[in-house]
Enzyme design. Sequence first.
Site, PDB file in Angstrom:
ATOM      1  N   GLY A   1       3.677  -4.585   2.101  1.00 26.89           N
ATOM      2  CA  GLY A   1       2.736  -5.693   2.259  1.00 26.89           C
ATOM      3  C   GLY A   1       3.124  -6.982   1.558  1.00 26.89           C
ATOM      4  O   GLY A   1       2.739  -8.070   1.986  1.00 26.89           O
TER       5      GLY A   1
ATOM      6  N   GLU B   1       2.794  -8.435  -5.921  1.00 29.46           N
ATOM      7  CA  GLU B   1       1.961  -7.559  -5.101  1.00 29.46           C
ATOM      8  C   GLU B   1       1.125  -8.394  -4.128  1.00 29.46           C
ATOM      9  O   GLU B   1       0.820  -9.561  -4.395  1.00 29.46           O
ATOM     10  CB  GLU B   1       1.079  -6.708  -6.036  1.00 29.46           C
ATOM     11  CG  GLU B   1       0.080  -5.787  -5.375  1.00 29.46           C
ATOM     12  CD  GLU B   1       0.690  -4.711  -4.481  1.00 29.46           C
ATOM     13  OE1 GLU B   1       1.483  -5.065  -3.590  1.00 29.46           O
ATOM     14  OE2 GLU B   1       0.322  -3.540  -4.631  1.00 29.46           O
TER      15      GLU B   1
ATOM     16  N   ASP C   1      -6.914  -4.145  -5.241  1.00 26.20           N
ATOM     17  CA  ASP C   1      -8.202  -3.723  -4.698  1.00 26.20           C
ATOM     18  C   ASP C   1      -8.860  -2.815  -5.749  1.00 26.20           C
ATOM     19  O   ASP C   1      -9.429  -3.309  -6.722  1.00 26.20           O
ATOM     20  CB  ASP C   1      -7.917  -3.019  -3.369  1.00 26.20           C
ATOM     21  CG  ASP C   1      -9.163  -2.675  -2.578  1.00 26.20           C
ATOM     22  OD1 ASP C   1     -10.181  -3.336  -2.754  1.00 26.20           O
ATOM     23  OD2 ASP C   1      -9.105  -1.733  -1.765  1.00 26.20           O
TER      24      ASP C   1
ATOM     25  N   PHE D   1     -12.119  -6.195   4.478  1.00 22.19           N
ATOM     26  CA  PHE D   1     -10.795  -5.667   4.765  1.00 22.19           C
ATOM     27  C   PHE D   1      -9.988  -6.738   5.495  1.00 22.19           C
ATOM     28  O   PHE D   1     -10.349  -7.169   6.584  1.00 22.19           O
ATOM     29  CB  PHE D   1     -10.866  -4.388   5.607  1.00 22.19           C
ATOM     30  CG  PHE D   1      -9.528  -3.738   5.750  1.00 22.19           C
ATOM     31  CD1 PHE D   1      -9.007  -2.976   4.720  1.00 22.19           C
ATOM     32  CD2 PHE D   1      -8.771  -3.913   6.895  1.00 22.19           C
ATOM     33  CE1 PHE D   1      -7.744  -2.398   4.823  1.00 22.19           C
ATOM     34  CE2 PHE D   1      -7.508  -3.342   7.016  1.00 22.19           C
ATOM     35  CZ  PHE D   1      -7.004  -2.579   5.977  1.00 22.19           C
TER      36      PHE D   1
ATOM     37  N   ASP E   1      -1.429  -5.001   6.493  1.00 18.98           N
ATOM     38  CA  ASP E   1      -1.517  -4.334   7.785  1.00 18.98           C
ATOM     39  C   ASP E   1      -2.812  -3.565   7.949  1.00 18.98           C
ATOM     40  O   ASP E   1      -3.544  -3.311   6.993  1.00 18.98           O
ATOM     41  CB  ASP E   1      -0.372  -3.324   7.939  1.00 18.98           C
ATOM     42  CG  ASP E   1      -0.603  -2.058   7.091  1.00 18.98           C
ATOM     43  OD1 ASP E   1      -0.930  -2.195   5.904  1.00 18.98           O
ATOM     44  OD2 ASP E   1      -0.482  -0.941   7.632  1.00 18.98           O
TER      45      ASP E   1
HETATM   46  P1  5GP Z   1      -5.535  -0.425  -4.629  1.00 23.10           P
HETATM   47  O1  5GP Z   1      -4.674   0.707  -5.100  1.00 23.10           O
HETATM   48  O2  5GP Z   1      -5.637  -1.580  -5.580  1.00 23.10           O
HETATM   49  O3  5GP Z   1      -6.879   0.059  -4.160  1.00 23.10           O
HETATM   50  O4  5GP Z   1      -4.910  -0.951  -3.291  1.00 23.10           O
HETATM   51  C1  5GP Z   1      -3.702  -1.544  -3.220  1.00 23.10           C
HETATM   52  C2  5GP Z   1      -3.136  -1.436  -1.843  1.00 23.10           C
HETATM   53  O5  5GP Z   1      -4.145  -1.114  -0.879  1.00 23.10           O
HETATM   54  C3  5GP Z   1      -2.565  -2.749  -1.411  1.00 23.10           C
HETATM   55  O6  5GP Z   1      -1.227  -2.878  -1.804  1.00 23.10           O
HETATM   56  C4  5GP Z   1      -2.742  -2.701   0.086  1.00 23.10           C
HETATM   57  O7  5GP Z   1      -1.649  -2.040   0.660  1.00 23.10           O
HETATM   58  C5  5GP Z   1      -3.988  -1.860   0.287  1.00 23.10           C
HETATM   59  N1  5GP Z   1      -5.190  -2.704   0.500  1.00 23.10           N
HETATM   60  C6  5GP Z   1      -6.212  -2.912  -0.361  1.00 23.10           C
HETATM   61  N2  5GP Z   1      -7.129  -3.751   0.167  1.00 23.10           N
HETATM   62  C7  5GP Z   1      -6.677  -4.071   1.395  1.00 23.10           C
HETATM   63  C8  5GP Z   1      -7.177  -4.927   2.446  1.00 23.10           C
HETATM   64  O8  5GP Z   1      -8.206  -5.589   2.382  1.00 23.10           O
HETATM   65  N3  5GP Z   1      -6.388  -5.000   3.546  1.00 23.10           N
HETATM   66  C9  5GP Z   1      -5.217  -4.315   3.685  1.00 23.10           C
HETATM   67  N4  5GP Z   1      -4.554  -4.473   4.835  1.00 23.10           N
HETATM   68  N5  5GP Z   1      -4.722  -3.515   2.731  1.00 23.10           N
HETATM   69  C10 5GP Z   1      -5.451  -3.399   1.602  1.00 23.10           C
END
Ligand code: 5GP
Length: 188
Positions: free
Chosen positions: A50, A105, A109, A158, A165
């Site tokens: 990403g 990064e 999230d 999202f 993606d």
């Molecule tokens: P975390 O581990 O912080 O929950 O999420 C990190 C990863 O989740 C990001 O690198 C991404 O790949 C995915 N992600 C989190 N939120 C989103 C979003 O709103 N859209 C997309 N496409 N991917 C997300």
Amino acid sequence: MRATPALPADDIAEVLIDAAAIQAKVGELGARISADYRGRDLALVSILKGSLPFLADLMRRIEVPLSVDFMEVSSYGATTESSGVVRIVKDIANSVEGRDVLVVEDIVDTGNTLAFVLEHLRSQRPSSVRLCTLLDKPARRVVPIEIDYRGFEIPDRFVVGYGLDFAERYRNLPFIGVLRPEVYRSAM
Ligand code: 5GP
């Protein structure tokens, strides 16, 4: 070959951050990073896939010598919810011992991915580890993460585009957009 539309715009409910705003922000971040890392030994570590467009643009706005390496971790499958389980798919190729690591990064999230990645990199005894993320979704944070360079804070939606993606699609959109919920609901 049949012509297909370049942008699946019908799937996008709203453009949250347009291409010009992204590029302006990347320029600001690059200037700050250039000032902070002058005379240091900067090693960018980007999280595939990403962050690819963000890394490609950001590194060209950084005016100090740097190296680039990649990690790939898995957290999301073809759903929009993080499993909380993070696994290394690909590790960095070169040692970062004694170097100034800046993790690049796309989005923080829940923080699960970054907590894992930062701990993994710190265990390799770099001189410093900092984090640069284009997007920050603080409403969903589960693990506290210190963000040194933040592009945009976004609401709990999202998003896709500019590298992000859904089921491997939409990474090529030049903007950050909100996907219509029907698109991911129908895929589940
Ligand atoms: P975390 O581990 O912080 O929950 O999420 C990190 C990863 O989740 C990001 O690198 C991404 O790949 C995915 N992600 C989190 N939120 C989103 C979003 O709103 N859209 C997309 N496409 N991917 C997300």
